[in-house]
Design a protein around this motif. Structure first.
Motif, short mmCIF file in Angstrom:
data_model
loop_
_atom_site.label_atom_id
_atom_site.label_comp_id
_atom_site.label_asym_id
_atom_site.label_seq_id
_atom_site.Cartn_x
_atom_site.Cartn_y
_atom_site.Cartn_z
N ARG A 62 9.54 -13.03 -27.50
CA ARG A 62 9.18 -12.88 -26.09
C ARG A 62 10.28 -13.44 -25.18
O ARG A 62 10.55 -12.88 -24.12
CB ARG A 62 7.87 -13.62 -25.80
N LEU A 65 12.92 -10.88 -24.57
CA LEU A 65 12.47 -9.81 -23.67
C LEU A 65 12.46 -10.28 -22.22
O LEU A 65 12.89 -9.54 -21.32
CB LEU A 65 11.07 -9.35 -24.09
N GLU A 66 11.98 -11.50 -21.99
CA GLU A 66 11.94 -12.02 -20.63
C GLU A 66 13.34 -12.24 -20.08
O GLU A 66 13.61 -11.98 -18.90
CB GLU A 66 11.14 -13.33 -20.61
N TRP A 67 14.25 -12.72 -20.95
CA TRP A 67 15.64 -12.92 -20.52
C TRP A 67 16.27 -11.61 -20.08
O TRP A 67 16.96 -11.54 -19.05
CB TRP A 67 16.43 -13.53 -21.68
N ALA A 68 16.03 -10.54 -20.84
CA ALA A 68 16.60 -9.23 -20.49
C ALA A 68 15.98 -8.68 -19.21
O ALA A 68 16.70 -8.13 -18.35
CB ALA A 68 16.37 -8.25 -21.64
N GLN A 69 14.68 -8.85 -19.05
CA GLN A 69 14.02 -8.34 -17.85
C GLN A 69 14.52 -9.03 -16.59
O GLN A 69 14.67 -8.39 -15.53
CB GLN A 69 12.50 -8.51 -17.99
N ARG A 70 14.79 -10.32 -16.69
CA ARG A 70 15.33 -11.05 -15.53
C ARG A 70 16.69 -10.53 -15.12
O ARG A 70 17.11 -10.69 -13.98
CB ARG A 70 15.40 -12.55 -15.83
N ARG A 71 17.39 -9.91 -16.06
CA ARG A 71 18.72 -9.36 -15.77
C ARG A 71 18.71 -7.86 -15.55
O ARG A 71 19.75 -7.23 -15.50
CB ARG A 71 19.68 -9.74 -16.91
N GLY A 72 17.54 -7.29 -15.47
CA GLY A 72 17.40 -5.91 -15.03
C GLY A 72 17.54 -4.85 -16.10
O GLY A 72 17.81 -3.69 -15.77
N GLU A 74 16.04 -3.43 -20.28
CA GLU A 74 15.04 -3.54 -21.34
C GLU A 74 15.72 -3.59 -22.70
O GLU A 74 16.55 -2.73 -23.01
CB GLU A 74 14.07 -2.35 -21.29
#
Length: 449
Positions: A62, A65-72, A74
């Motif tokens: 998780r 996934l959260e790290w990638a989402q914060r950077r725009g 998936e």
């Protein structure tokens, strides 16, 4: 009068097999390879289903996934690329460990140790699957890729200790057939059991087959010792010695090993292009893990059926009659033709045909020919250099071409297969270089002290 010779020629594979029925080393080796590939192919559909999953949360932790989402972006858009990158990095980190193990410990220690570690890892993953540990999908994918390459590489290195060149030409096809039967049984077990016992319990099934491998290693040891003593080099009682990174130096210095590495690099490139296209299809048409697992199991069964037929009827005859040349060159030309056709007309049925030809020819022709060559080189090349080629070069090619596919796929399937045609040409060139280089080898290896 012409009928009798015709019947004799058609019966030769069976007559040859009957002549080897009393060869206990052949039977233990075939059981070893059968158990190894059964254990692997029980797990391969699970791994492939994870790689083709559209649910990134089932693969990555998780936090990732959260790290990638914060950077725009998936992570799911780069699933295979990240998994192959992780596999390659793992291979690089494990190479010195394997080199240390081979250099510092005798065969009776490091062979069981390798398989013991794999069994322990499977038990750990059983625990992770049972408790739905986050990130288990990515870790399992990387582990299975590492397990396959190291375990199979160690197997063939050991076979080169047990059998000399002439014996290998007679029995490697049959040993390969034993492995193919296991490769057919594995996905059949998976397809039959996965919906009844779940994915996690399949790991225990695989671990039990690896335990059989340990028994076979012990039972084959007398033949390996006998061959070494006949050559005046009984080393099983002490370690091989040398540098833990000697494999890299050997591949760089020796023409045959360089040529095998070149063949491996482009051959894996060809396979990676097909694998990525197959993953895209599976992701689109099979939504849940069980359906994708069954889909991959059916593909493996079809490929292994063709492989078994060629191994039993053709491999031994071609090796003894013509040497390694046809077994290395025929797959290269066949794949080159297949990719050329796909670049002009990328039909789904034609993609399936080329996939079958590519993988079955690798298992039934290309690999037995490469493995017989290791019976004619020294022991350090068999274990250290071979491990570099079978792991670091293999996964380095995977990493290179999985990212190349990501770039080329944006131009469409025809562009992917046109690029694959260039890789198939490189594979054929590498095969030609191997055929030339092996002509300078002695029939028996000269051990270096």
């Amino acid at each position: 009068m012409s009928t009798q010779p015709e019947l004799s020629r058609s019966a030769r594979p069976w007559t040859a097999l009957q002549a080897h029925l009393g060869d206990a080393a052949l039977w233990w080796a075939a059981l070893y390879f059968f158990s190894l590939l059964t254990g692997y192919y029980v797990l391969r559909p699970v791994r492939d289903a994870m790689g083709a999953s559209a649910d990134a949360a089932a693969i990555f932790p998780r936090a990732w996934l959260e790290w990638a989402q914060r950077r725009g972006f998936e992570l799911g858009d780069f699933t295979l690329q990240l998994l192959f990158t992780g596999t390659f990095v793992s291979m690089l980190l494990l190479q010195p460990v394997y080199g240390w193990l081979v250099s510092r410990h005798p065969r009776r220690v490091f062979l069981p140790a390798v398989y013991g570690v794999f069994i322990a890892c499977l038990l750990a993953f059983y625990w992770a699957f049972d408790r739905d540990v986050t990130g288990r999908g990515a870790a399992f994918f990387v582990f299975i890729a590492v397990f396959n390459l190291f375990a199979v590489s160690v197997f063939w290195s050991y076979m080169a200790d047990v059998f000399d060149n002439e014996h290998a030409k007679k029995v490697y096809g049959y040993i390969g057939a034993g492995g193919t039967v296991g490769a057919m049984l594995g996905p059949l077990l998976t397809r039959t059991l996965v919906e009844r016992i779940g994915v996690g319990n399949l790991l225990l099934v695989s671990a039990s087959f690896l335990a059989v491998c340990l028994v076979c290693i012990v039972r084959l040891r007398p033949w390996a010792l006998r061959r070494e003593r006949a050559a005046g080099d009984a080393r099983d009682g002490r370690a091989m010695g040398g540098s833990v990174l000697a494999g890299l130096r050997l591949v760089w210095e020796r023409p045959l090993l360089r040529a095998i590495a070149l063949l491996m690099f482009f051959g894996i490139g060809v396979g990676t292009m097909l694998y990525n296209e197959q993953a895209a299809i599976a992701r689109r048409f099979y939504v849940d893990d069980e359906a994708r697992t069954a889909y991959y199991a059916n593909i493996d069964l079809a490929i292994n059926l063709l492989t078994l037929t060629v191994q039993v009827l053709l491999t031994r005859w071609l090796l003894r009659r013509f040497g390694v040349g046809p077994l290395l060159l025929i797959p290269g030309f066949a794949v080159l033709l297949g990719f050329a056709l796909l670049s002009a007309s990328p039909l789904p049925v034609l993609v399936a045909v080329v996939q079958i030809v590519t993988r079955s020819s690798e298992f039934s022709l290309n690999k037995p020919a490469r493995e017989t060559l290791y019976t004619r080189v020294d022991r350090e090349s068999r274990y250290k250099a071979k491990a570099v080629i079978d792991t670091a070069v293999y996964r380095g090619a995977d990493l290179t071409f999985v990212w190349a596919h990501k770039a080329v796929a944006a131009l469409g399937s025809s562009a992917v297969f046109l690029f694959g045609t260039l890789l198939a040409a490189g594979m054929t060139f590498g095969a030609w270089r191997v055929v030339r280089a092996q002509r300078t080898l002695p029939s028996s290896p000269v051990e270096r002290s």
